[in-house]
Design an enzyme around this catalytic site. Sequence first.
Site, mmCIF file in Angstrom:
data_model
loop_
_atom_site.group_PDB
_atom_site.id
_atom_site.type_symbol
_atom_site.label_atom_id
_atom_site.label_comp_id
_atom_site.label_asym_id
_atom_site.label_seq_id
_atom_site.Cartn_x
_atom_site.Cartn_y
_atom_site.Cartn_z
ATOM 1 N N HIS A 40 6.059 -4.602 9.207
ATOM 2 C CA HIS A 40 5.305 -3.752 8.285
ATOM 3 C C HIS A 40 4.897 -2.455 8.996
ATOM 4 O O HIS A 40 4.276 -2.504 10.054
ATOM 5 C CB HIS A 40 4.058 -4.507 7.800
ATOM 6 C CG HIS A 40 3.136 -3.670 6.982
ATOM 7 N ND1 HIS A 40 1.803 -3.502 7.299
ATOM 8 C CD2 HIS A 40 3.357 -2.927 5.881
ATOM 9 C CE1 HIS A 40 1.238 -2.711 6.408
ATOM 10 N NE2 HIS A 40 2.157 -2.328 5.533
ATOM 11 N N HIS A 64 1.297 3.379 -0.678
ATOM 12 C CA HIS A 64 2.211 2.358 -1.196
ATOM 13 C C HIS A 64 2.675 2.627 -2.617
ATOM 14 O O HIS A 64 3.654 2.034 -3.056
ATOM 15 C CB HIS A 64 1.527 0.986 -1.134
ATOM 16 C CG HIS A 64 1.224 0.533 0.250
ATOM 17 N ND1 HIS A 64 0.047 0.847 0.887
ATOM 18 C CD2 HIS A 64 1.959 -0.169 1.151
ATOM 19 C CE1 HIS A 64 0.056 0.330 2.105
ATOM 20 N NE2 HIS A 64 1.209 -0.271 2.301
ATOM 21 N N ARG A 141 0.837 16.587 5.810
ATOM 22 C CA ARG A 141 1.098 15.195 6.128
ATOM 23 C C ARG A 141 -0.243 14.579 6.554
ATOM 24 O O ARG A 141 -0.701 14.758 7.688
ATOM 25 C CB ARG A 141 2.144 15.107 7.257
ATOM 26 C CG ARG A 141 2.957 13.807 7.298
ATOM 27 C CD ARG A 141 2.135 12.614 7.669
ATOM 28 N NE ARG A 141 2.913 11.373 7.637
ATOM 29 C CZ ARG A 141 2.585 10.335 6.876
ATOM 30 N NH1 ARG A 141 1.546 10.360 6.078
ATOM 31 N NH2 ARG A 141 3.307 9.222 6.925
ATOM 32 N N CYS A 186 7.430 17.543 11.014
ATOM 33 C CA CYS A 186 7.112 16.115 11.014
ATOM 34 C C CYS A 186 8.337 15.358 11.512
ATOM 35 O O CYS A 186 9.468 15.686 11.153
ATOM 36 C CB CYS A 186 6.738 15.644 9.616
ATOM 37 S SG CYS A 186 6.317 13.886 9.568
ATOM 38 N N TYR A 321 5.952 6.249 15.008
ATOM 39 C CA TYR A 321 6.539 7.419 15.676
ATOM 40 C C TYR A 321 7.315 7.020 16.928
ATOM 41 O O TYR A 321 7.124 7.579 18.011
ATOM 42 C CB TYR A 321 5.459 8.480 15.960
ATOM 43 C CG TYR A 321 4.951 9.077 14.678
ATOM 44 C CD1 TYR A 321 5.769 9.942 13.946
ATOM 45 C CD2 TYR A 321 3.715 8.752 14.161
ATOM 46 C CE1 TYR A 321 5.348 10.449 12.727
ATOM 47 C CE2 TYR A 321 3.287 9.258 12.940
ATOM 48 C CZ TYR A 321 4.109 10.102 12.239
ATOM 49 O OH TYR A 321 3.702 10.608 11.033
HETATM 50 C C1 HEM Z 1 2.513 1.549 5.421
HETATM 51 C C2 HEM Z 1 4.830 -1.717 2.729
HETATM 52 C C3 HEM Z 1 0.726 -4.280 2.250
HETATM 53 C C4 HEM Z 1 -1.609 -0.980 4.964
HETATM 54 C C5 HEM Z 1 3.479 0.909 4.688
HETATM 55 C C6 HEM Z 1 4.821 1.407 4.454
HETATM 56 C C7 HEM Z 1 5.476 0.487 3.721
HETATM 57 C C8 HEM Z 1 4.554 -0.593 3.450
HETATM 58 C C9 HEM Z 1 6.926 0.567 3.236
HETATM 59 C C10 HEM Z 1 5.368 2.739 4.950
HETATM 60 C C11 HEM Z 1 4.902 3.748 3.942
HETATM 61 C C12 HEM Z 1 5.323 5.137 4.178
HETATM 62 O O1 HEM Z 1 5.107 5.677 5.296
HETATM 63 O O2 HEM Z 1 5.856 5.689 3.221
HETATM 64 C C13 HEM Z 1 3.935 -2.698 2.387
HETATM 65 C C14 HEM Z 1 4.280 -3.876 1.622
HETATM 66 C C15 HEM Z 1 3.154 -4.600 1.499
HETATM 67 C C16 HEM Z 1 2.063 -3.873 2.189
HETATM 68 C C17 HEM Z 1 5.658 -4.187 1.052
HETATM 69 C C18 HEM Z 1 3.147 -5.916 0.773
HETATM 70 C C19 HEM Z 1 2.181 -6.538 0.356
HETATM 71 C C20 HEM Z 1 -0.280 -3.588 2.896
HETATM 72 C C21 HEM Z 1 -1.677 -3.961 2.921
HETATM 73 C C22 HEM Z 1 -2.326 -3.005 3.691
HETATM 74 C C23 HEM Z 1 -1.348 -2.061 4.145
HETATM 75 C C24 HEM Z 1 -2.267 -5.153 2.210
HETATM 76 C C25 HEM Z 1 -3.786 -2.869 4.056
HETATM 77 C C26 HEM Z 1 -4.696 -3.745 3.866
HETATM 78 C C27 HEM Z 1 -0.673 -0.040 5.369
HETATM 79 C C28 HEM Z 1 -0.959 1.045 6.269
HETATM 80 C C29 HEM Z 1 0.245 1.772 6.408
HETATM 81 C C30 HEM Z 1 1.221 1.109 5.584
HETATM 82 C C31 HEM Z 1 -2.294 1.349 6.952
HETATM 83 C C32 HEM Z 1 0.488 2.984 7.309
HETATM 84 C C33 HEM Z 1 0.288 4.229 6.561
HETATM 85 C C34 HEM Z 1 0.544 5.446 7.445
HETATM 86 O O3 HEM Z 1 1.502 5.452 8.224
HETATM 87 O O4 HEM Z 1 -0.219 6.372 7.318
HETATM 88 N N1 HEM Z 1 3.345 -0.311 4.056
HETATM 89 N N2 HEM Z 1 2.597 -2.731 2.716
HETATM 90 N N3 HEM Z 1 -0.124 -2.428 3.644
HETATM 91 N N4 HEM Z 1 0.639 0.000 4.985
HETATM 92 FE FE1 HEM Z 1 1.615 -1.366 3.865
HETATM 93 N N1 MTE Z 2 -4.132 14.620 12.414
HETATM 94 C C1 MTE Z 2 -4.997 13.786 11.796
HETATM 95 N N2 MTE Z 2 -6.288 13.800 12.188
HETATM 96 N N3 MTE Z 2 -4.609 12.983 10.774
HETATM 97 C C2 MTE Z 2 -3.291 12.959 10.356
HETATM 98 O O1 MTE Z 2 -2.958 12.208 9.440
HETATM 99 N N4 MTE Z 2 -1.009 13.833 10.683
HETATM 100 C C3 MTE Z 2 -0.106 14.283 11.757
HETATM 101 C C4 MTE Z 2 -0.598 15.596 12.374
HETATM 102 N N5 MTE Z 2 -1.998 15.510 12.666
HETATM 103 C C5 MTE Z 2 -2.351 13.809 11.011
HETATM 104 C C6 MTE Z 2 -2.831 14.648 12.037
HETATM 105 C C7 MTE Z 2 1.274 14.464 11.344
HETATM 106 S S1 MTE Z 2 2.199 13.061 11.253
HETATM 107 C C8 MTE Z 2 1.833 15.704 11.150
HETATM 108 S S2 MTE Z 2 3.471 15.873 10.808
HETATM 109 C C9 MTE Z 2 1.009 16.924 11.218
HETATM 110 O O2 MTE Z 2 -0.361 16.636 11.448
HETATM 111 C C10 MTE Z 2 1.124 17.689 9.912
HETATM 112 O O3 MTE Z 2 0.314 18.812 9.926
HETATM 113 P P1 MTE Z 2 0.046 19.619 8.567
HETATM 114 O O4 MTE Z 2 -0.465 18.649 7.547
HETATM 115 O O5 MTE Z 2 -0.908 20.687 8.910
HETATM 116 O O6 MTE Z 2 1.393 20.171 8.138
HETATM 117 MO MO MO Z 3 4.402 13.577 10.953
#
Ligand code: HEM
Ligand code: MTE
Ligand code: MO
Length: 470
Positions: A40, A64, A141, A186, A321
């Site tokens: 995940h 999501h 972002r 990004c 990353y």
């Molecule tokens: C990121 C799927 C449940 C918290 C993601 C991403 C996917 C995903 C595909 C990448 C999203 C992106 O960057 O576009 C799923 C699936 C779940 C699930 C299929 C099935 C139930 C959850 C739950 C939580 C959670 C329950 C929190 C309680 C997060 C967080 C990220 C994330 C914190 C990272 C976001 C970021 O990179 O800023 N998930 N998720 N997820 N998910 Fe989930």
């Molecule tokens: N800094 C904080 N505090 N929170 C964030 O989510 N995203 C990062 C970076 N700095 C981020 C962050 C990412 S992944 C990218 S690509 C750049 O900020 C994007 O900067 P911008 O939104 O000014 O284009």
């Molecule tokens: Mo990014």
Amino acid sequence: RDDLPDIRRKDIERHKDASTGVWMTYRDGVYDVTDFVAEHPGNKKILLAAGGAVDGFWDFYAIHHTPHVYRQLEELRIGNLHPEDAAQTPASNGSSSKAFSHEPRRAPVLQVHSARPFNAEPPSELLVDDFITPTTLFFVRNHLPVPAMVDSVTVDGVGVHRPVNMSVSEMKTRFEVITVTTAMQCAGNRRREMDDFRSVKGLQWGSAAIGNAEWTGVRLSDVLAYAGVREGDIEHVIFQGGDSDAEGTPYEASIPAAIALDPHRDVLLAFEMNGEPLAEDHGAPCRVIVPGFIGARQVKWLRRITASRAVSESHWQRADYKIVPDSFNWAHDDISEVMPIYEYPVQSAICEPANGSSLDADEDTVVVRGYSWSGGGRGILGVDVSVDEGVTWRAARLTQTPQGVGRQWAWTLFDVEAAIPSDRRGGRLDVMCRAVDTAHNSQPGDIAAIWNQRGLLHNACHRVTVHVPE
Ligand code: HEM
Ligand code: MTE
Ligand code: MO
């Protein structure tokens, strides 16, 4: 889904760890996420919903709510929530509205990938109109909600014998203020193309998660010297943002100390973008700018700088990353052992004509425009364009600004006019570009060679397909 069984809430509640399998619900779907937990992208956070409903959590982690995530979720479906239980599941409780109370107004022109947290890019055709990307067109972002205003930046950690806590106005009076033009990209830029080739996990960025801006601020190396930090004492410098997740964990990233302490790398604590105070989405009042590095290290809403012997412990530094190859096994291999991405490799993309567009009927040439850039201060030596499947290439005209060897932080725009091959009339034309940087690195020819599980650093040769009228 009529072909699947109805499952009672009581049964689902019994599936909350590896020994029983991990189940959860979304709306009236029941999903078995046991094998998905390890891979995940949001790490172990998913377990907060084990045996229960994800709906409330996704109010906050609204990243999501995209067709892409829904599709991956459906692959894990094992049943339907029994109708009697479904009737009793409270709808999402709107708990996120407070967390998202600081979101600014955004330009409607941006194409939104996720509304909460906000992630958007401009139409790529607009990107090449200006050498300096207008702030309203600059991609955003955000991993987390925009925070309340941060009022000062502190410096602490190993070797700091003069702790610092200063506002932007104090920074301006204490240190030399400089302006640096640098592109920021990004690491997920062009992920959608990689996903089209073979599915990856992450936001479906097109080719405009990049921009080129003038950043004004003070040198991080000056601030660290003032605090007493010396090379040799530390290995990394950690940046903490003012934004934090549902449990209060802030965004954090780190860069190697050798980069942070080198005045020639132009690492900035920036408070202006394009001559204006930083906009909220871009990190007001102060953010880190690390020229030549991926965006993720350039922490916005900067609150704290820590001199350290180790990299940041944050999820974004340790688990995200990173280039995760096909062979990586999430259940057995340790992601924290994989090298974090810092510098971006050489990149170029065609912005005009837009992919899928139609050329003018009475033209026998096509004007091709785009951007190119390389990380680490490497400049662009040339960009070639092909309209015959890569058999012949034509050098494009470059627009660039001289910044000195090893400090070519700004991007290079390119344009070229190419004759439309006559056999393409009434059909499709593929336009390709490829850039070479000052270290003579070139872009990989095909995606297969660089495909990775999270869809990062997609810099394979870019191609757009357009329609040529009769
Ligand atoms: C990121 C799927 C449940 C918290 C993601 C991403 C996917 C995903 C595909 C990448 C999203 C992106 O960057 O576009 C799923 C699936 C779940 C699930 C299929 C099935 C139930 C959850 C739950 C939580 C959670 C329950 C929190 C309680 C997060 C967080 C990220 C994330 C914190 C990272 C976001 C970021 O990179 O800023 N998930 N998720 N997820 N998910 Fe989930
Ligand atoms: N800094 C904080 N505090 N929170 C964030 O989510 N995203 C990062 C970076 N700095 C981020 C962050 C990412 S992944 C990218 S690509 C750049 O900020 C994007 O900067 P911008 O939104 O000014 O284009
Ligand atoms: Mo990014």
